[in-house]
Motif scaffolding. Structure first.
Motif, mmCIF file in Angstrom:
data_model
loop_
_atom_site.group_PDB
_atom_site.id
_atom_site.type_symbol
_atom_site.label_atom_id
_atom_site.label_comp_id
_atom_site.label_asym_id
_atom_site.label_seq_id
_atom_site.Cartn_x
_atom_site.Cartn_y
_atom_site.Cartn_z
ATOM 1 N N CYS A 172 -41.796 40.765 9.633
ATOM 2 C CA CYS A 172 -42.775 40.047 10.557
ATOM 3 C C CYS A 172 -42.261 39.514 11.796
ATOM 4 O O CYS A 172 -41.229 39.221 11.626
ATOM 5 C CB CYS A 172 -43.616 39.081 9.593
ATOM 6 S SG CYS A 172 -44.372 39.795 8.160
ATOM 7 N N SER A 197 -51.994 33.598 6.509
ATOM 8 C CA SER A 197 -51.086 34.533 6.263
ATOM 9 C C SER A 197 -51.568 36.040 6.513
ATOM 10 O O SER A 197 -52.942 36.038 6.529
ATOM 11 C CB SER A 197 -50.645 34.583 4.744
ATOM 12 O OG SER A 197 -51.662 34.633 3.624
ATOM 13 N N GLY A 198 -50.893 36.976 6.349
ATOM 14 C CA GLY A 198 -51.393 38.464 6.648
ATOM 15 C C GLY A 198 -51.831 38.707 8.243
ATOM 16 O O GLY A 198 -52.757 39.600 8.202
ATOM 17 N N SER A 199 -51.406 37.906 9.087
ATOM 18 C CA SER A 199 -51.979 38.214 10.424
ATOM 19 C C SER A 199 -51.387 39.648 10.954
ATOM 20 O O SER A 199 -50.352 39.930 10.663
ATOM 21 C CB SER A 199 -51.461 37.155 11.498
ATOM 22 O OG SER A 199 -51.999 35.847 11.288
ATOM 23 N N LYS A 200 -52.263 40.249 11.771
ATOM 24 C CA LYS A 200 -51.976 41.556 12.399
ATOM 25 C C LYS A 200 -51.745 41.576 13.821
ATOM 26 O O LYS A 200 -51.576 42.936 14.147
ATOM 27 C CB LYS A 200 -53.246 42.604 11.810
ATOM 28 C CG LYS A 200 -53.327 42.680 10.261
ATOM 29 C CD LYS A 200 -54.712 43.393 10.019
ATOM 30 C CE LYS A 200 -54.797 43.270 8.600
ATOM 31 N NZ LYS A 200 -56.114 43.712 8.059
ATOM 32 N N TYR A 225 -46.727 37.309 12.209
ATOM 33 C CA TYR A 225 -47.534 38.358 12.065
ATOM 34 C C TYR A 225 -46.853 39.805 12.240
ATOM 35 O O TYR A 225 -45.834 40.019 12.696
ATOM 36 C CB TYR A 225 -48.608 38.717 13.413
ATOM 37 C CG TYR A 225 -47.595 38.634 14.778
ATOM 38 C CD1 TYR A 225 -47.459 39.875 15.167
ATOM 39 C CD2 TYR A 225 -47.010 37.609 15.328
ATOM 40 C CE1 TYR A 225 -46.811 40.124 16.647
ATOM 41 C CE2 TYR A 225 -46.372 37.609 16.451
ATOM 42 C CZ TYR A 225 -46.147 39.089 17.031
ATOM 43 O OH TYR A 225 -45.568 39.100 18.145
ATOM 44 N N CYS A 244 -45.131 44.707 -1.108
ATOM 45 C CA CYS A 244 -45.814 44.279 0.222
ATOM 46 C C CYS A 244 -46.373 43.015 0.040
ATOM 47 O O CYS A 244 -47.382 42.896 -0.760
ATOM 48 C CB CYS A 244 -46.478 45.407 0.699
ATOM 49 S SG CYS A 244 -45.736 47.082 1.124
ATOM 50 N N ASP A 245 -45.930 42.025 0.731
ATOM 51 C CA ASP A 245 -46.650 40.671 0.769
ATOM 52 C C ASP A 245 -47.032 40.587 2.185
ATOM 53 O O ASP A 245 -46.346 41.028 3.080
ATOM 54 C CB ASP A 245 -45.548 39.523 0.294
ATOM 55 C CG ASP A 245 -45.392 39.436 -1.029
ATOM 56 O OD1 ASP A 245 -45.856 40.166 -1.827
ATOM 57 O OD2 ASP A 245 -44.129 38.869 -1.433
ATOM 58 N N GLN A 246 -48.238 39.567 2.261
ATOM 59 C CA GLN A 246 -48.700 39.253 3.581
ATOM 60 C C GLN A 246 -47.705 38.453 4.296
ATOM 61 O O GLN A 246 -46.885 37.623 3.658
ATOM 62 C CB GLN A 246 -49.939 38.408 3.194
ATOM 63 C CG GLN A 246 -51.106 39.223 2.993
ATOM 64 C CD GLN A 246 -52.417 38.279 2.768
ATOM 65 O OE1 GLN A 246 -52.329 37.047 2.630
ATOM 66 N NE2 GLN A 246 -53.546 39.089 2.941
ATOM 67 N N CYS A 247 -47.653 38.815 5.615
ATOM 68 C CA CYS A 247 -46.819 37.871 6.459
ATOM 69 C C CYS A 247 -47.068 36.306 6.341
ATOM 70 O O CYS A 247 -48.303 36.124 6.314
ATOM 71 C CB CYS A 247 -47.091 38.367 8.032
ATOM 72 S SG CYS A 247 -46.513 39.982 8.589
ATOM 73 N N GLY A 261 -49.654 43.576 8.821
ATOM 74 C CA GLY A 261 -50.101 42.191 8.291
ATOM 75 C C GLY A 261 -48.984 42.193 7.055
ATOM 76 O O GLY A 261 -49.168 41.080 6.448
ATOM 77 N N TYR A 262 -48.397 42.996 6.678
ATOM 78 C CA TYR A 262 -47.502 42.844 5.411
ATOM 79 C C TYR A 262 -46.052 43.102 5.692
ATOM 80 O O TYR A 262 -45.793 43.880 6.487
ATOM 81 C CB TYR A 262 -48.048 43.963 4.226
ATOM 82 C CG TYR A 262 -49.525 43.425 3.727
ATOM 83 C CD1 TYR A 262 -49.593 42.771 2.591
ATOM 84 C CD2 TYR A 262 -50.732 43.590 4.620
ATOM 85 C CE1 TYR A 262 -50.567 42.296 2.116
ATOM 86 C CE2 TYR A 262 -51.958 43.427 3.850
ATOM 87 C CZ TYR A 262 -52.043 42.730 2.678
ATOM 88 O OH TYR A 262 -52.953 42.357 2.232
#
Length: 138
Positions: free
Chosen positions: A104, A116-119, A95, A87-90, A77-78
């Motif tokens: 990502c 944002s932050g999808s895994k 993702y 590290c930033d969220q996607c 997710g990052y």
């Protein structure tokens, strides 16, 4: 393996060996190193052999961040933001489902994520459905 050191003769021998190591061998070897004359099979140690630099730097592989002297990948997710080195969220529409990946993944054409932050790729939904969910629910 356990060695029984209860006999006084063995205790005396061990104490003598320790005294030889501490009082004779260590100082003698250190003197040889300091004088640049310690040579084992043409392998010479000099005093400079033990000088270290304070100017060392740890570099991590792409997509990894330095955390207390250990290189770690950004979590799922990052991604590693090369500008901030954090590290930033996607971002929305992307993702990251594998920790060791450095970037990502982009959702398939016509799909996006709800934030944002999808895994997972499963977080990618139809752009039309996401608009309806946002407008219809909110």
């Amino acid at each position: 393996m356990h060695i029984n050191t209860s006999t006084s003769k063995l205790k005396d021998t061990l104490k003598t060996l320790d005294d030889v190591r501490v009082n004779i061998l260590q100082p003698t070897v250190q003197d040889l190193i300091n004088n640049g004359t310690f040579d084992i099979n043409n392998f010479t140690l000099t005093n400079a052999s033990f000088v270290t630099s304070n100017n060392w730097e740890i570099t991590c592989d792409s997509g990894h961040i330095l955390d207390q002297s250990i290189c770690k990948p950004c979590p799922i997710g990052y991604f590693l933001n090369e500008t901030s080195d954090k590290c930033d969220q996607c971002p929305a529409g992307q993702y990251k489902d594998i920790e060791s990946e450095s970037t990502c993944s982009i959702c398939p054409s016509g799909f996006t994520t709800l934030g944002s932050g999808s895994k997972s790729r499963l977080d990618c939904v139809s752009k039309y459905l996401s608009v309806c969910i946002y407008i219809c629910v909110v």
